[in-house]
Write a protein that holds these residues in place. Structure first.
Motif, PDB file in Angstrom:
ATOM      1  N   GLY A 221      36.923  13.067  -6.224  1.00 39.23           N
ATOM      2  CA  GLY A 221      35.892  12.080  -6.565  1.00 39.23           C
ATOM      3  C   GLY A 221      35.527  11.341  -5.295  1.00 39.23           C
ATOM      4  O   GLY A 221      34.922  11.891  -4.392  1.00 39.23           O
ATOM      5  N   GLN A 222      35.983  10.107  -5.195  1.00 37.43           N
ATOM      6  CA  GLN A 222      35.805   9.321  -3.983  1.00 37.43           C
ATOM      7  C   GLN A 222      37.003   8.409  -3.818  1.00 37.43           C
ATOM      8  O   GLN A 222      37.409   7.732  -4.756  1.00 37.43           O
ATOM      9  N   THR A 223      37.588   8.434  -2.614  1.00 36.33           N
ATOM     10  CA  THR A 223      38.781   7.619  -2.372  1.00 36.33           C
ATOM     11  C   THR A 223      38.873   7.265  -0.897  1.00 36.33           C
ATOM     12  O   THR A 223      38.378   8.002  -0.034  1.00 36.33           O
ATOM     13  N   TRP A 224      39.509   6.135  -0.613  1.00 35.97           N
ATOM     14  CA  TRP A 224      39.773   5.717   0.766  1.00 35.97           C
ATOM     15  C   TRP A 224      41.229   6.023   1.077  1.00 35.97           C
ATOM     16  O   TRP A 224      42.131   5.714   0.293  1.00 35.97           O
ATOM     17  N   VAL A 225      41.496   6.683   2.226  1.00 34.37           N
ATOM     18  CA  VAL A 225      42.867   7.070   2.585  1.00 34.37           C
ATOM     19  C   VAL A 225      43.128   6.755   4.051  1.00 34.37           C
ATOM     20  O   VAL A 225      42.200   6.642   4.861  1.00 34.37           O
ATOM     21  N   SER A 226      44.421   6.635   4.369  1.00 33.01           N
ATOM     22  CA  SER A 226      44.830   6.505   5.776  1.00 33.01           C
ATOM     23  C   SER A 226      46.144   7.242   5.955  1.00 33.01           C
ATOM     24  O   SER A 226      46.965   7.305   5.037  1.00 33.01           O
ATOM     25  N   ILE A 227      46.336   7.826   7.156  1.00 39.36           N
ATOM     26  CA  ILE A 227      47.556   8.560   7.492  1.00 39.36           C
ATOM     27  C   ILE A 227      48.098   8.012   8.801  1.00 39.36           C
ATOM     28  O   ILE A 227      47.410   8.014   9.825  1.00 39.36           O
ATOM     29  N   LYS A 228      49.351   7.546   8.788  1.00 41.41           N
ATOM     30  CA  LYS A 228      50.010   7.032   9.985  1.00 41.41           C
ATOM     31  C   LYS A 228      51.400   7.639  10.102  1.00 41.41           C
ATOM     32  O   LYS A 228      51.926   8.195   9.129  1.00 41.41           O
ATOM     33  N   ASN A 229      52.004   7.507  11.318  1.00 37.44           N
ATOM     34  CA  ASN A 229      53.399   7.909  11.454  1.00 37.44           C
ATOM     35  C   ASN A 229      54.291   6.690  11.227  1.00 37.44           C
ATOM     36  O   ASN A 229      53.826   5.600  10.906  1.00 37.44           O
ATOM     37  N   GLY A 230      55.592   6.880  11.396  1.00 38.28           N
ATOM     38  CA  GLY A 230      56.534   5.790  11.133  1.00 38.28           C
ATOM     39  C   GLY A 230      56.408   4.634  12.093  1.00 38.28           C
ATOM     40  O   GLY A 230      56.869   3.525  11.798  1.00 38.28           O
ATOM     41  N   LYS A 231      55.779   4.848  13.259  1.00 41.63           N
ATOM     42  CA  LYS A 231      55.631   3.775  14.243  1.00 41.63           C
ATOM     43  C   LYS A 231      54.280   3.062  14.122  1.00 41.63           C
ATOM     44  O   LYS A 231      53.960   2.214  14.946  1.00 41.63           O
ATOM     45  N   GLY A 232      53.502   3.432  13.114  1.00 38.88           N
ATOM     46  CA  GLY A 232      52.220   2.774  12.895  1.00 38.88           C
ATOM     47  C   GLY A 232      51.036   3.434  13.600  1.00 38.88           C
ATOM     48  O   GLY A 232      49.922   2.926  13.524  1.00 38.88           O
ATOM     49  N   LYS A 233      51.253   4.571  14.270  1.00 43.26           N
ATOM     50  CA  LYS A 233      50.149   5.260  14.928  1.00 43.26           C
ATOM     51  C   LYS A 233      49.245   5.894  13.882  1.00 43.26           C
ATOM     52  O   LYS A 233      49.695   6.611  13.004  1.00 43.26           O
ATOM     53  N   SER A 234      47.930   5.639  13.967  1.00 45.34           N
ATOM     54  CA  SER A 234      46.976   6.131  12.979  1.00 45.34           C
ATOM     55  C   SER A 234      46.472   7.521  13.363  1.00 45.34           C
ATOM     56  O   SER A 234      46.063   7.762  14.498  1.00 45.34           O
ATOM     57  N   PHE A 235      46.514   8.465  12.399  1.00 41.64           N
ATOM     58  CA  PHE A 235      45.993   9.806  12.594  1.00 41.64           C
ATOM     59  C   PHE A 235      44.630   9.972  11.896  1.00 41.64           C
ATOM     60  O   PHE A 235      43.796  10.730  12.353  1.00 41.64           O
ATOM     61  N   PHE A 236      44.454   9.268  10.783  1.00 42.04           N
ATOM     62  CA  PHE A 236      43.163   9.329  10.086  1.00 42.04           C
ATOM     63  C   PHE A 236      43.018   8.099   9.208  1.00 42.04           C
ATOM     64  O   PHE A 236      43.979   7.617   8.619  1.00 42.04           O
ATOM     65  N   GLN A 237      41.765   7.633   9.101  1.00 39.09           N
ATOM     66  CA  GLN A 237      41.478   6.499   8.229  1.00 39.09           C
ATOM     67  C   GLN A 237      40.002   6.585   7.845  1.00 39.09           C
ATOM     68  O   GLN A 237      39.132   6.600   8.712  1.00 39.09           O
ATOM     69  N   GLY A 238      39.731   6.712   6.554  1.00 42.44           N
ATOM     70  CA  GLY A 238      38.344   6.809   6.129  1.00 42.44           C
ATOM     71  C   GLY A 238      38.226   7.188   4.673  1.00 42.44           C
ATOM     72  O   GLY A 238      39.205   7.189   3.926  1.00 42.44           O
ATOM     73  N   THR A 239      37.006   7.538   4.268  1.00 41.36           N
ATOM     74  CA  THR A 239      36.703   7.851   2.867  1.00 41.36           C
ATOM     75  C   THR A 239      36.517   9.350   2.688  1.00 41.36           C
ATOM     76  O   THR A 239      35.820   9.999   3.470  1.00 41.36           O
TER      77      THR A 239
END
Length: 299
Positions: A221-239
């Motif tokens: 459908g439509q969702t907002w997601v984010s993916i980080k590692n254990g140290k808080g480094k962001s790999f992806f953030q968006g809809t």
């Protein structure tokens, strides 16, 4: 001073409260309160107490602890390693080789050759004995003639074809090798992803027996997601949404932990190495914080 400590201190000062006042309200020692504002948790008994003290501090200032933990989760130490048993069970593999069968197949050709030689010797003895007995009366007074060995056509027919024997041996060895390889494949432990902790909108999983760590998020459908590692480094953030960018894949094989935030769990599927993750918290709880601990595979 950390961002969390700076915010708590600003709210405390805005309410006209001193550290002594806060100590009286929360029953937390003043030195621990100072450590929270400075982001220095080394003096505290452990991560569990750090989180408990921060919660009491926030409540004393009429702040929402869940919002604090979610906003500053990168600064607040997790209690995951303390809650889990120190030594997790491992799936150990044991390879059992069929040594007895291998020895039998190695000896079998020699046994067949031995039987063949004994059969030939027995037939020769039979023909020689009959020939000598039938001519015993005629041979009296005559010079003994040397015995003649007569080859039996039937014996030649019964002699096994070396090519056939070798072919059978090769086929048997191939079958044994295939069985051993299949047994080794069957005994290889399969990937396991298990929920080890869940509370509210937060859940923690453990990934074991995996040679890689690839996470894929798919939106229905439509969702907002984010993916980080254990140290808080962001790999992806968006809809992610159907008809647009429907999925996002990240290879986290070099990481020991993935922290995934999902804004609409009911319409979001999570795959780990192509295995679908079953939500430990019902998908009706739209906003979910998911932590996946990657346990390296033992050699």
């Amino acid at each position: 001073m950390s961002e969390l400590g700076n915010r708590l201190k600003e709210v405390r000062l805005a309410k006209g409260l001193s550290l002594d006042d806060l100590q009286s309200m929360t029953k937390i020692q003043k030195r621990y309160l100072i450590g929270i504002e400075e982001g220095n948790y080394s003096s505290m008994p452990g991560n569990f107490y750090v989180r408990a003290f921060i919660k009491q501090y926030a409540e004393a200032l009429s702040l929402n602890p869940d919002e604090i933990f979610e906003t500053y989760q990168g600064e607040i130490p997790a209690t995951y390693n303390e809650d889990l048993p120190q030594q997790l069970s491992r799936v150990k593999t044991h390879k059992t080789l069929t040594e007895g069968n291998s020895k039998i197949f190695a000896i079998l050709p020699k046994v067949l050759i031995g039987v063949f030689v004994i059969g030939v010797a027995s037939l020769l003895y039979y023909f020689i004995s009959n020939h000598a007995g039938g001519n015993s009366n005629e041979s009296i007074g005559k010079q003994t003639e040397p015995a003649k060995i007569v080859k039996s056509k039937n014996l030649e027919k019964d002699k096994p074809d070396d090519k056939v024997v070798k072919k059978d041996d090769k086929e048997q060895k191939d079958i044994t090798t295939q069985e051993e390889e299949q047994k080794a494949v069957d005994e290889t432990p399969k990937q396991e992803i298990t929920a080890v902790q869940s509370s509210g909108r937060n859940s923690t999983y453990e990934l074991k027996n995996a040679d890689k760590f690839v996470v894929k998020l798919v939106s229905n459908g439509q969702t907002w997601v984010s993916i980080k590692n254990g140290k808080g480094k962001s790999f992806f953030q968006g809809t992610l949404k159907t008809g647009g960018t429907e999925s996002q894949t990240e290879d986290l094989s070099a990481e020991s932990m993935a922290v995934i935030k999902v804004g609409n769990a009911a319409d979001t599927e999570i795959y780990v190495n192509d295995q679908k993750l079953e939500y430990a918290v019902p998908a009706t709880a739209n906003v979910q914080n998911i932590t996946i601990q990657y346990v390296l595979k033992e050699e």
